[in-house]
Write a protein that holds these residues in place. Structure first.
Motif, PDB file in Angstrom:
ATOM      1  N   PRO A 179      33.333  33.734  42.399  1.00  0.00           N
ATOM      2  CA  PRO A 179      33.141  32.991  43.680  1.00  0.00           C
ATOM      3  C   PRO A 179      32.091  33.675  44.620  1.00  0.00           C
ATOM      4  N   LYS A 180      31.640  32.720  45.526  1.00  0.00           N
ATOM      5  CA  LYS A 180      30.437  32.991  46.328  1.00  0.00           C
ATOM      6  C   LYS A 180      31.321  33.673  47.492  1.00  0.00           C
ATOM      7  N   LYS A 181      30.682  34.852  48.224  1.00  0.00           N
ATOM      8  CA  LYS A 181      31.372  35.463  49.421  1.00  0.00           C
ATOM      9  C   LYS A 181      30.472  35.749  50.357  1.00  0.00           C
ATOM     10  N   ALA A 182      31.106  35.231  51.632  1.00  0.00           N
ATOM     11  CA  ALA A 182      30.277  35.265  53.087  1.00  0.00           C
ATOM     12  C   ALA A 182      30.824  36.512  53.737  1.00  0.00           C
ATOM     13  N   TRP A 183      29.955  37.391  54.201  1.00  0.00           N
ATOM     14  CA  TRP A 183      30.352  38.779  54.728  1.00  0.00           C
ATOM     15  C   TRP A 183      29.847  38.713  56.058  1.00  0.00           C
ATOM     16  N   VAL A 184      30.359  39.399  57.207  1.00  0.00           N
ATOM     17  CA  VAL A 184      29.955  39.714  58.364  1.00  0.00           C
ATOM     18  C   VAL A 184      30.645  40.556  59.106  1.00  0.00           C
ATOM     19  N   GLN A 185      29.928  41.907  59.694  1.00  0.00           N
ATOM     20  CA  GLN A 185      30.667  42.759  60.362  1.00  0.00           C
ATOM     21  C   GLN A 185      30.755  42.259  61.867  1.00  0.00           C
ATOM     22  N   VAL A 186      31.734  42.778  62.604  1.00  0.00           N
ATOM     23  CA  VAL A 186      31.863  42.423  63.916  1.00  0.00           C
ATOM     24  C   VAL A 186      31.955  43.667  64.732  1.00  0.00           C
ATOM     25  N   PRO A 187      31.019  43.703  65.603  1.00  0.00           N
ATOM     26  CA  PRO A 187      30.921  45.412  66.417  1.00  0.00           C
ATOM     27  C   PRO A 187      32.332  45.337  67.314  1.00  0.00           C
ATOM     28  N   VAL A 188      33.376  45.700  66.789  1.00  0.00           N
ATOM     29  CA  VAL A 188      34.392  45.799  67.624  1.00  0.00           C
ATOM     30  C   VAL A 188      35.372  46.930  66.715  1.00  0.00           C
ATOM     31  N   LEU A 189      35.686  47.867  67.637  1.00  0.00           N
ATOM     32  CA  LEU A 189      36.622  48.931  66.833  1.00  0.00           C
ATOM     33  C   LEU A 189      37.725  49.200  67.623  1.00  0.00           C
ATOM     34  N   TRP A 229      39.562  56.062  63.674  1.00  0.00           N
ATOM     35  CA  TRP A 229      39.394  57.641  63.800  1.00  0.00           C
ATOM     36  C   TRP A 229      38.754  58.087  62.823  1.00  0.00           C
ATOM     37  N   ALA A 230      37.644  57.359  62.234  1.00  0.00           N
ATOM     38  CA  ALA A 230      36.519  58.212  61.484  1.00  0.00           C
ATOM     39  C   ALA A 230      35.144  57.930  61.991  1.00  0.00           C
ATOM     40  N   ASP A 231      34.254  58.551  62.129  1.00  0.00           N
ATOM     41  CA  ASP A 231      33.196  58.591  63.001  1.00  0.00           C
ATOM     42  C   ASP A 231      31.896  58.173  62.034  1.00  0.00           C
ATOM     43  N   GLU A 232      31.740  57.107  61.569  1.00  0.00           N
ATOM     44  CA  GLU A 232      30.762  56.531  60.463  1.00  0.00           C
ATOM     45  C   GLU A 232      30.451  55.256  60.884  1.00  0.00           C
ATOM     46  N   PRO A 233      29.261  55.008  60.253  1.00  0.00           N
ATOM     47  CA  PRO A 233      28.499  53.720  60.968  1.00  0.00           C
ATOM     48  C   PRO A 233      29.229  52.456  60.317  1.00  0.00           C
ATOM     49  N   ARG A 234      30.060  52.695  59.113  1.00  0.00           N
ATOM     50  CA  ARG A 234      30.867  51.491  58.567  1.00  0.00           C
ATOM     51  C   ARG A 234      31.961  51.169  59.278  1.00  0.00           C
ATOM     52  N   CYS A 235      32.375  51.940  60.387  1.00  0.00           N
ATOM     53  CA  CYS A 235      33.735  51.696  61.134  1.00  0.00           C
ATOM     54  C   CYS A 235      33.786  50.668  62.203  1.00  0.00           C
ATOM     55  N   GLN A 236      34.198  49.426  61.713  1.00  0.00           N
ATOM     56  CA  GLN A 236      34.096  48.403  62.594  1.00  0.00           C
ATOM     57  C   GLN A 236      34.600  47.408  62.065  1.00  0.00           C
ATOM     58  N   ALA A 237      35.063  46.271  62.655  1.00  0.00           N
ATOM     59  CA  ALA A 237      35.645  45.264  62.140  1.00  0.00           C
ATOM     60  C   ALA A 237      34.890  44.297  61.115  1.00  0.00           C
ATOM     61  N   ARG A 457      37.968  59.041  74.599  1.00  0.00           N
ATOM     62  CA  ARG A 457      37.993  60.455  74.904  1.00  0.00           C
ATOM     63  C   ARG A 457      37.884  61.360  73.531  1.00  0.00           C
ATOM     64  N   LEU A 458      37.501  60.614  72.250  1.00  0.00           N
ATOM     65  CA  LEU A 458      37.769  61.202  71.311  1.00  0.00           C
ATOM     66  C   LEU A 458      36.154  61.948  70.686  1.00  0.00           C
ATOM     67  N   GLY A 459      35.237  61.259  71.224  1.00  0.00           N
ATOM     68  CA  GLY A 459      33.819  61.463  71.346  1.00  0.00           C
ATOM     69  C   GLY A 459      33.084  61.034  69.813  1.00  0.00           C
ATOM     70  N   HIS A 460      33.275  59.866  69.703  1.00  0.00           N
ATOM     71  CA  HIS A 460      32.512  59.089  68.343  1.00  0.00           C
ATOM     72  C   HIS A 460      31.050  59.372  68.817  1.00  0.00           C
ATOM     73  N   HIS A 461      30.149  59.668  67.882  1.00  0.00           N
ATOM     74  CA  HIS A 461      28.925  59.643  67.983  1.00  0.00           C
ATOM     75  C   HIS A 461      27.978  59.299  66.735  1.00  0.00           C
ATOM     76  N   MET A 467      28.993  48.983  70.562  1.00  0.00           N
ATOM     77  CA  MET A 467      30.158  48.666  69.881  1.00  0.00           C
ATOM     78  C   MET A 467      31.420  48.379  71.019  1.00  0.00           C
ATOM     79  N   PHE A 468      32.041  47.634  70.865  1.00  0.00           N
ATOM     80  CA  PHE A 468      33.124  47.452  71.888  1.00  0.00           C
ATOM     81  C   PHE A 468      34.129  48.296  71.413  1.00  0.00           C
ATOM     82  N   PRO A 469      34.856  49.010  72.211  1.00  0.00           N
ATOM     83  CA  PRO A 469      34.966  48.978  73.723  1.00  0.00           C
ATOM     84  C   PRO A 469      34.054  50.064  74.121  1.00  0.00           C
ATOM     85  N   PHE A 470      33.287  50.705  73.359  1.00  0.00           N
ATOM     86  CA  PHE A 470      32.419  52.091  73.915  1.00  0.00           C
ATOM     87  C   PHE A 470      31.511  51.491  74.818  1.00  0.00           C
ATOM     88  N   ASP A 471      30.999  50.147  74.216  1.00  0.00           N
ATOM     89  CA  ASP A 471      29.918  49.559  75.213  1.00  0.00           C
ATOM     90  C   ASP A 471      30.415  48.146  75.887  1.00  0.00           C
TER      91      ASP A 471
END
Length: 484
Positions: A179-189, A229-237, A457-461, A467-471
């Motif tokens: 199958p074909k796959k359509a992929w998109v990330q959403v900047p919400v965490l 609760w992981a502080d990595e670039p991949r962490c988003q919807a 208050r966790l301190g993601h960096h 990224m919502f809700p940080f921004d």
């Protein structure tokens, strides 16, 4: 009809990088051979009977802190070595969580999928089943031919999802179509406790997944909340829609991604929230019994260390809890030293012990208590040994190993009856089904720990920004799906 050879493998853990706990090989339950095949009841289904299922290796753990590099090398190394020795395969069912973190690495599941793909070659179909709290990067999605995730939180459809991933794999091997796959990330965490499909807007957002799947030209559709609760670039919807019609999967991936983005500000906690003190004051004065409180910041099924003692200190300082005729249950806190002291003293003895705060001492260090040993269960398959300490009206469960308390039988094993208790405090986020059905009242306490619900208050960096809700005032993203 040719008999297909399909391998089965997996490695699964949800890892909080904000927790000081480190997960080792000893934290994983490992299955091989017939034991691994026995895990999947659906292999007896009619669609699966003409397949030679090849059990490789499966390792899964209760959520916790990041996996050590040594443990990951051992576990992933066995997956790869068994895969090399398996002979020719037509397909591989890859049963993962999607939020495993390894100390010093990012996107470890994506890297593992790429290594598996290198061994399998381009012609073998690879299908993954995931938790909706997993993360889906371009690298992970590109290495896979089929990918799906749960559509319910709590995850009442976990086994349905695994069967769908395996069944779609077999069907595609029979039809000969990748199958074909359509992929998109959403900047919400967002935390899982804000995205339960029991209530809106997640209920409607996820019901649309079934609608998309039913369209002509679509094989599967999935929305991942991501892992907060992981502080990595991949962490988003993320969203993936797969099927045979390129225009359809691209359009529907965009539709689902846009619906998630549009709803971002409407997600609310699955229960009313407050500080632990506020929740306890309300619970004690309420007529609703039993009244449940989620001690959410150290939830072991989200990755908490399980020994954060901050809440225990609050409980012991509240006269309405300890100097009261009310019965309050607290489940649970891990401390093998305190358990050993209770076992040595025996049921009925009064002991003074320092409990908790030895793994995750950030919110609070060990809490001293003097209590009566009320029960001992030395044969708990998860906790190892579990004990009950009584201090006034408070009954607290202390375990030798980390254990979530999700079932009524967990309490009964220690002579506790949550239905007859006044207040039940559980290290959990949203209540699992048995507790949810039992609770006459329920509040979510916003407590500190490695899975603190207050993400700001966790301190993601390390996450991607904005990224919502940080921004909160970030501009609307393009949300343009890629065809992988």
């Amino acid at each position: 009809m040719k008999k297909l050879r399909v391998g089965i493998t997996g490695i699964a853990i949800e890892s909080s990088t904000f927790s000081p706990h480190r997960s080792t090989v000893d934290d994983f339950r490992i299955l091989r051979g017939a034991e691994l095949l026995g895990r999947y009841d659906f292999l007896d289904a009619e669609w699966a009977r003409d397949v030679e299922w090849v059990p490789l290796f499966d390792a899964r753990s209760l959520p916790g802190g990041a996996v050590t590099e040594e443990a990951y090398a051992e576990l992933s190394g066995e997956i790869l070595s068994r895969l090399r020795a398996a002979g020719d395969l037509d397909g591989l069912f890859f049963d993962i969580h999607g939020a495993m973190s390894v100390a010093g690495r990012t996107d470890v599941e994506g890297a593992l999928a790429q290594e598996i793909r290198a061994i399998l070659g381009p012609d073998v179909l690879l299908s993954a089943s995931m938790d909706l709290h997993g993360n889906v990067t371009r690298e992970l999605a590109s290495a896979l031919d089929l990918i799906t995730c749960y559509r319910k939180a709590p995850h009442t459809d976990a086994w349905e999802t695994r069967e769908r991933a395996a069944r779609n794999l077999v069907a595609r091997l029979r039809s000969g179509g990748r199958p074909k796959k359509a992929w998109v990330q959403v900047p919400v965490l967002l935390p899982g406790e804000k995205t339960s499909t029991r209530l809106e807007p997640a209920k409607s957002v996820y019901s649309a997944v079934d609608d998309v799947e039913s369209l002509d030209g679509v094989l599967d559709a999935a929305i991942w909340v991501g892992y907060a609760w992981a502080d990595e670039p991949r962490c988003q919807a993320a969203v993936v829609v797969s099927g045979d019609h390129e225009d359809v999967v691209l359009a529907q991936a965009r539709r689902l991604a846009q619906s998630y983005w549009d709803a971002r500000g409407d997600f609310v906690f699955v229960a009313p929230t407050g500080s632990l003190q506020e929740c306890l004051t309300h619970a004690v004065s309420s007529a609703e019994r039993p009244f449940f409180i989620s001690d959410s910041g150290d939830n072991p099924t989200a990755g908490g260390a399980g020994d954060t003692s901050w809440s225990l200190d609050v409980l012991l300082r509240m006269p309405s809890v300890v100097d009261s005729e009310l019965t309050t249950l607290y489940a649970a806190i891990v401390d093998p030293e305190a358990v050993a002291a209770a076992v040595a003293a025996g049921v009925g003895a009064t002991v003074s012990v320092a409990v908790g705060g030895k793994i995750d001492s950030g919110p609070h260090g060990p809490v001293w208590l003097t209590g009566r040993v009320e029960a001992i269960d030395a044969d708990d398959p998860v906790a190892g040994t579990a004990v009950v300490f009584a201090v006034g009206g408070l009954r607290m469960i202390v375990t030798a190993r980390r254990k979530p308390y999700h079932l009524e039988s967990d309490f009964h094993a220690l002579g506790l009856d949550p239905r007859r208790a006044d207040v039940v405090i559980v290290k959990i986020g949203y209540l699992e089904p048995e507790l949810y059905d039992m609770a006459a009242g329920w509040l979510l306490a916003l407590t500190p720990g490695g899975v603190d619900q207050d993400l700001l208050r966790l301190g993601h960096h390390g996450i991607e920004r904005p990224m919502f809700p940080f921004d909160a005032d970030m501009p609307a993203p393009a949300l343009t799906p890629e065809l992988l």
